[in-house]
Design a protein around this motif. Structure first.
Motif, PDB file in Angstrom:
ATOM      1  N   THR A 126       7.447  -0.384  -8.011  1.00 38.06           N
ATOM      2  CA  THR A 126       6.372  -0.263  -7.205  1.00 38.06           C
ATOM      3  C   THR A 126       6.080   0.180  -5.699  1.00 38.06           C
ATOM      4  O   THR A 126       7.499   0.461  -4.862  1.00 38.06           O
ATOM      5  CB  THR A 126       6.167  -1.637  -7.160  1.00 38.06           C
ATOM      6  OG1 THR A 126       6.293  -1.978  -8.454  1.00 38.06           O
ATOM      7  CG2 THR A 126       5.116  -2.337  -6.308  1.00 38.06           C
ATOM      8  N   ARG A 161       3.076   0.503 -10.176  1.00 35.80           N
ATOM      9  CA  ARG A 161       2.237  -0.189  -9.497  1.00 35.80           C
ATOM     10  C   ARG A 161       1.909   0.637  -8.128  1.00 35.80           C
ATOM     11  O   ARG A 161       3.352   1.284  -7.159  1.00 35.80           O
ATOM     12  CB  ARG A 161       3.013  -1.122  -9.418  1.00 35.80           C
ATOM     13  CG  ARG A 161       2.583  -2.061 -11.022  1.00 35.80           C
ATOM     14  CD  ARG A 161       2.207  -4.150 -10.218  1.00 35.80           C
ATOM     15  NE  ARG A 161       3.359  -3.844  -9.388  1.00 35.80           N
ATOM     16  CZ  ARG A 161       4.194  -5.391  -9.679  1.00 35.80           C
ATOM     17  NH1 ARG A 161       3.171  -6.465  -9.444  1.00 35.80           N
ATOM     18  NH2 ARG A 161       5.061  -5.448  -8.841  1.00 35.80           N
ATOM     19  N   ILE A 221       0.342  -0.665  -4.594  1.00 34.26           N
ATOM     20  CA  ILE A 221      -0.464  -1.813  -3.815  1.00 34.26           C
ATOM     21  C   ILE A 221      -0.507  -1.032  -1.829  1.00 34.26           C
ATOM     22  O   ILE A 221       0.425  -0.892  -1.757  1.00 34.26           O
ATOM     23  CB  ILE A 221       0.302  -2.867  -3.929  1.00 34.26           C
ATOM     24  CG1 ILE A 221       0.721  -3.328  -5.375  1.00 34.26           C
ATOM     25  CG2 ILE A 221      -0.069  -4.478  -3.188  1.00 34.26           C
ATOM     26  CD1 ILE A 221       1.321  -4.724  -5.699  1.00 34.26           C
ATOM     27  N   TRP A 254      -5.292  -7.444  -0.364  1.00 28.69           N
ATOM     28  CA  TRP A 254      -4.016  -5.435  -0.728  1.00 28.69           C
ATOM     29  C   TRP A 254      -4.908  -5.374  -1.717  1.00 28.69           C
ATOM     30  O   TRP A 254      -5.578  -6.568  -2.652  1.00 28.69           O
ATOM     31  CB  TRP A 254      -2.835  -6.585  -1.158  1.00 28.69           C
ATOM     32  CG  TRP A 254      -1.999  -6.426   0.204  1.00 28.69           C
ATOM     33  CD1 TRP A 254      -1.789  -7.715   0.454  1.00 28.69           C
ATOM     34  CD2 TRP A 254      -1.080  -5.830   0.931  1.00 28.69           C
ATOM     35  NE1 TRP A 254      -0.861  -8.348   1.619  1.00 28.69           N
ATOM     36  CE2 TRP A 254      -0.602  -6.730   2.187  1.00 28.69           C
ATOM     37  CE3 TRP A 254      -0.777  -5.299   0.578  1.00 28.69           C
ATOM     38  CZ2 TRP A 254       0.427  -6.310   2.725  1.00 28.69           C
ATOM     39  CZ3 TRP A 254       0.041  -3.883   1.334  1.00 28.69           C
ATOM     40  CH2 TRP A 254       0.734  -4.856   2.683  1.00 28.69           C
ATOM     41  N   GLU A 255      -4.749  -4.099  -2.285  1.00 25.04           N
ATOM     42  CA  GLU A 255      -5.299  -4.038  -3.821  1.00 25.04           C
ATOM     43  C   GLU A 255      -4.302  -3.263  -4.686  1.00 25.04           C
ATOM     44  O   GLU A 255      -3.717  -2.815  -3.836  1.00 25.04           O
ATOM     45  CB  GLU A 255      -6.759  -2.304  -3.304  1.00 25.04           C
ATOM     46  CG  GLU A 255      -7.475  -3.425  -2.046  1.00 25.04           C
ATOM     47  CD  GLU A 255      -8.868  -4.337  -3.706  1.00 25.04           C
ATOM     48  OE1 GLU A 255      -8.792  -3.300  -4.260  1.00 25.04           O
ATOM     49  OE2 GLU A 255      -9.546  -4.876  -2.798  1.00 25.04           O
ATOM     50  N   ARG A 256      -4.671  -2.726  -5.280  1.00 24.45           N
ATOM     51  CA  ARG A 256      -3.623  -2.167  -6.460  1.00 24.45           C
ATOM     52  C   ARG A 256      -5.020  -1.069  -6.941  1.00 24.45           C
ATOM     53  O   ARG A 256      -5.376  -0.856  -6.823  1.00 24.45           O
ATOM     54  CB  ARG A 256      -3.033  -3.416  -7.616  1.00 24.45           C
ATOM     55  CG  ARG A 256      -2.339  -2.381  -8.601  1.00 24.45           C
ATOM     56  CD  ARG A 256      -2.090  -3.472 -10.069  1.00 24.45           C
ATOM     57  NE  ARG A 256      -0.866  -2.848 -10.550  1.00 24.45           N
ATOM     58  CZ  ARG A 256      -0.733  -3.533 -11.715  1.00 24.45           C
ATOM     59  NH1 ARG A 256      -0.673  -4.748 -11.828  1.00 24.45           N
ATOM     60  NH2 ARG A 256       0.298  -2.615 -12.531  1.00 24.45           N
TER      61      ARG A 256
END
Length: 93
Positions: free
Chosen positions: A47, A80, A82, A90-92
């Motif tokens: 991530t 991922r 983020i 927060w956006e992914r």
């Protein structure tokens, strides 16, 4: 995985490579995402969290640029991404 940058104008061959590949050869300043990916070689990480903070300490939009998006896609095991947004959420990707 943590990496910071103050947009000091430093460059790196990988940043230049992905900038050219993305059709944006002028984006050669080393971004925080690229610094993190370059440091990832010795870290097991899936991530990537990208956060931008303004002078007031508030989160700002930190969506990776097209150059960094291309680099992230080509690095192994980043499942991922983020990033912080202007409205302090927060956006992914």
């Amino acid at each position: 995985l943590v990496s910071t940058t103050n947009m000091d104008g430093k460059t790196h061959p990988k940043q230049s490579y992905f900038a050219s590949k993305a059709g944006e050869p002028y984006r050669v300043s080393l971004h925080a995402e690229m610094r993190a990916l370059l440091n990832k070689r010795s870290v097991d990480c899936d991530t990537l969290i990208v956060c931008r903070v303004n002078k007031s300490g508030k989160f700002c939009m930190a969506k990776p640029c097209p150059v960094c998006q291309l680099a992230i896609a080509e690095f192994e095991n980043i499942g991922r991404v983020i990033y912080s947004t202007d409205n302090e959420t927060w956006e992914r990707m």
